[in-house]
Enzyme design. Structure first.
Site, short mmCIF file in Angstrom:
data_model
loop_
_atom_site.label_atom_id
_atom_site.label_comp_id
_atom_site.label_asym_id
_atom_site.label_seq_id
_atom_site.Cartn_x
_atom_site.Cartn_y
_atom_site.Cartn_z
N PRO A 87 14.45 73.56 54.08
CA PRO A 87 15.02 73.04 52.84
C PRO A 87 16.42 73.60 52.55
CG PRO A 87 12.92 74.19 52.44
CD PRO A 87 13.27 74.41 53.86
N GLU A 114 6.73 81.17 54.90
CA GLU A 114 7.80 81.53 53.97
C GLU A 114 9.19 81.44 54.60
OE1 GLU A 114 4.73 82.42 53.13
OE2 GLU A 114 5.21 81.37 51.28
N ARG A 152 17.46 55.05 65.48
CA ARG A 152 18.11 53.79 65.14
C ARG A 152 19.58 53.75 65.57
NH1 ARG A 152 18.61 52.11 60.25
NH2 ARG A 152 18.02 49.99 60.75
N ASP A 167 24.11 48.98 58.36
CA ASP A 167 25.51 49.12 57.95
C ASP A 167 25.65 49.07 56.45
OD1 ASP A 167 27.09 47.35 60.70
OD2 ASP A 167 26.48 49.44 60.41
N1 ADE Z 1 10.70 72.36 55.69
C1 ADE Z 1 10.19 72.52 54.45
N2 ADE Z 1 10.79 71.70 53.59
C2 ADE Z 1 11.73 70.99 54.28
C3 ADE Z 1 12.68 69.99 53.95
N3 ADE Z 1 12.81 69.54 52.70
N4 ADE Z 1 13.46 69.50 54.92
C4 ADE Z 1 13.35 69.97 56.18
N5 ADE Z 1 12.48 70.89 56.56
C5 ADE Z 1 11.66 71.42 55.63
#
Ligand code: ADE
Length: 244
Positions: A87, A114, A152, A167
């Site tokens: 994330p 974690e 793609r 596009d």
């Molecule tokens: N791992 C945990 N959450 C994630 C996310 N939002 N994007 C990519 N990998 C992740």
């Protein structure tokens, strides 16, 4: 283009890539998706890939040794782009997907628990990629999405028709509505303009519908340089709204 996915849940990928466009691309030899079990790169009896974080916190963190071993073994001598799904990463968008499609080899490391030991982030991977501002239980679903979105853009994977539709998004608009047979379904009729045979008129109608939807749902996409036609149509939409 080759994807190497490193995960502690290799079984999660079996069914997703066994059908659909990615499967077809693999069958045609346009792409290769290989899944590797991180535990195969451990040397201890328990095949341990994670450990408790120093400094004291709940949860577990990926240890550096198996991850370094896996990436180094897979990378070999050929150049590969090493990506950690997390994330904390750069958010996936069409530009990033197209850029990845230009790499002959991408190694996707699925994060877990974690997080991962920071030395992996600092010294092993090239970049972190996120699929959105929410936290998944692991990087596996994100890896599937990256492979799909990138496929793609790999030459020959999707037909011309579909690329034209992509596009529209890459140009910073949501899609216009589509209709097929029947012309009248339970009294809901297909817009008359689509039967006009006037392609310029249909094109303008589609652009207007796309801009209406974009303005309503994703106005942020319109914070860019607009074409003269887009500007004219947006003006028209705003005037119509005022009249209502
Ligand atoms: N791992 C945990 N959450 C994630 C996310 N939002 N994007 C990519 N990998 C992740």
């Amino acid at each position: 283009m080759i994807f190497d996915i490193i995960t502690i849940f290799p079984e999660m990928f079996a069914s997703v890539f066994s059908g659909g466009v990615v499967r077809r691309a693999v069958d045609k030899g346009l792409m290769e998706v290989r899944v590797h079990d991180l535990r195969d790169y451990t040397h201890d009896r328990h095949r341990q890939v994670d450990d408790r974080p120093f400094g004291g916190l709940e949860g577990m963190v990926f240890k550096p040794e198996p991850v370094f071993r896996a990436v180094e073994a897979l990378r070999g001598s050929a150049p590969a782009r090493v990506v950690l799904l997390s994330p904390q990463g750069r958010k996936l968008d069409p530009r990033l997907a197209e850029d990845l499609a230009g790499c002959p080899r991408v190694i996707l490391l699925c994060g877990r628990y974690e997080g991962v030991d920071e030395r992996i982030v600092e010294s092993l991977i090239d970049e972190e990629i996120s699929i959105g501002d929410y936290v998944l239980t692991g990087g596996e679903p994100a890896a599937v999405i990256v492979v799909d979105a990138v496929s793609r853009f790999v030459q020959g994977v999707v037909g011309r028709e579909e690329s034209v539709r992509h596009d529209s998004f890459a140009e910073g608009r949501l899609d216009f509505p589509q209709y097929t047979r029947p012309r009248d379904f339970r009294g809901m009729k297909v817009p008359q303009v689509l039967f006009s045979g006037d392609h310029a008129r249909i094109g303008r109608w589609r652009l207007k519908k796309a801009l209406e939807k974009t303005l309503a749902r994703r106005p942020d996409l319109l914070d860019r340089i607009l074409t003269p036609e887009e500007r004219e149509i947006l003006e028209e939409i705003r005037n119509e709204r005022k009249e209502q």
